[in-house]
Motif scaffolding. Structure first.
Motif, short mmCIF file in Angstrom:
data_model
loop_
_atom_site.label_atom_id
_atom_site.label_comp_id
_atom_site.label_asym_id
_atom_site.label_seq_id
_atom_site.Cartn_x
_atom_site.Cartn_y
_atom_site.Cartn_z
N GLU A 1 34.84 57.00 6.94
CA GLU A 1 34.86 57.80 5.71
C GLU A 1 33.55 57.69 4.94
O GLU A 1 33.04 58.69 4.42
N LEU B 1 42.89 65.66 6.93
CA LEU B 1 43.38 66.69 6.00
C LEU B 1 42.25 67.30 5.17
O LEU B 1 42.46 68.31 4.51
N ARG B 2 41.08 66.72 5.23
CA ARG B 2 39.90 67.30 4.57
C ARG B 2 39.19 68.32 5.45
O ARG B 2 38.26 68.98 5.01
N ARG C 1 37.76 53.24 7.04
CA ARG C 1 36.93 53.21 5.83
C ARG C 1 35.46 53.40 6.16
O ARG C 1 34.73 54.13 5.46
N ARG D 1 34.86 63.28 6.32
CA ARG D 1 36.00 63.97 6.93
C ARG D 1 35.97 63.73 8.43
O ARG D 1 34.94 63.34 9.00
N LYS E 1 47.66 57.07 11.00
CA LYS E 1 47.92 56.91 9.56
C LYS E 1 46.62 56.71 8.79
O LYS E 1 46.41 57.29 7.72
N LEU F 1 44.51 60.07 8.91
CA LEU F 1 45.11 61.32 8.47
C LEU F 1 44.49 61.86 7.18
O LEU F 1 44.24 63.07 7.08
N PRO F 2 44.23 61.05 6.16
CA PRO F 2 43.59 61.60 4.95
C PRO F 2 42.24 62.27 5.25
O PRO F 2 41.90 63.28 4.62
N LEU F 3 41.48 61.73 6.20
CA LEU F 3 40.19 62.33 6.56
C LEU F 3 40.39 63.61 7.35
O LEU F 3 39.62 64.57 7.21
N GLN G 1 50.84 71.64 7.58
CA GLN G 1 49.55 71.30 6.96
C GLN G 1 48.37 71.72 7.84
O GLN G 1 47.23 71.39 7.53
#
Length: 241
Positions: A77, A130-131, A74, A82, A123, A126-128, A179
């Protein structure tokens, strides 16, 4: 190879190879987000990078503590938005060829930091990743993570953690390829962690008779993440002496 446009996360960068890698990546232009189990340890590496004109941010992250891992992600981010490269470097080493030589606490800490910590850090970030248009997940495993390896004096728990990392990277590589995420694993044997601040770092000749050094491992990391995006290097293995 310049890494000016790379935002790189390096876990366990307060000392040893994590520190070495963080400093060298920053020297090449990367913006480094580094963690250590204590904030003070991470800040020492950050300060070394700052003194060399690099860009670095320090965070505390205990890879055995899920809330600490989530907080680390967090915080990154909020600062970066990213991440281009995640380096899973954190894993406690535990020595001892006798299973009975380690306490239960040491066994749990070793497996939690290396195995569970790697899964949860990946985990969380991963969202960061994927940006990014160039996402890489690179895990520093060990030759102890290869099937049938028995040349290390590491404890059985360390072998277990490293084999878990290898299995995780194996399935992750297949599932994330669609991806555009490259999952790269390094399996080095025992190596010499040379000081990246030493003037001999880039000038000392190396030969086949010399032990593997952290300089060579850094070279491998940079090579792997700097390949064109159609080049998926799955793993780098090393011949042991």
């Amino acid at each position: 190879m310049a890494l000016d446009d790379h935002r790189v996360v390096v876990t366990a960068a307060g000392r040893d190879f994590g520190r070495t890698l963080a400093i060298r990546l920053a020297d090449l232009g990367a913006e480094v987000f580094l963690s250590a189990r204590t904030l003070e340890a991470a800040q020492r590496t950050r300060d070394e990078i700052d003194q060399r004109g690099g860009r670095a941010h320090a965070f505390a992250c205990d890879l055995t503590d899920p809330p600490s891992i989530a907080a680390f992600a967090r915080d990154v981010e909020e600062r970066a938005g990213r991440v281009d490269v995640l380096v899973n470097n954190g894993a406690r080493y535990l020595d001892g060829a006798d299973l009975l030589s380690a306490s239960d606490t040491d066994v749990v800490d070793t497996i939690a930091s290396g195995a569970t910590g790697t899964v949860l850090a990946t985990k969380a970030f991963l969202p960061l990743l994927l940006r990014s248009d160039k996402p890489d997940i690179l895990t520093m495993i060990s030759s102890a993570g290869t099937a049938g390896h028995q040349r290390s004096t590491a404890h059985d728990a360390f072998y277990s953690a490293k084999n878990a990392q290898g299995g995780f990277a194996e399935i992750l590589s297949k599932r994330l390829r669609s991806q555009g995420v490259r999952v790269i694993s390094l399996y080095p044997p025992d190596f010499v962690n040379t000081d990246p601040l030493s003037p001999e770092w880039l000038t000392t000749p190396r030969s086949a008779k010399d032990p593997l050094t952290s300089q060579s491992l850094v070279d491998c990391v940079v090579f792997a993440i700097s390949r064109p995006r159609d080049c998926f290097i799955k793993a780098i293995h090393f011949e042991e002496p």
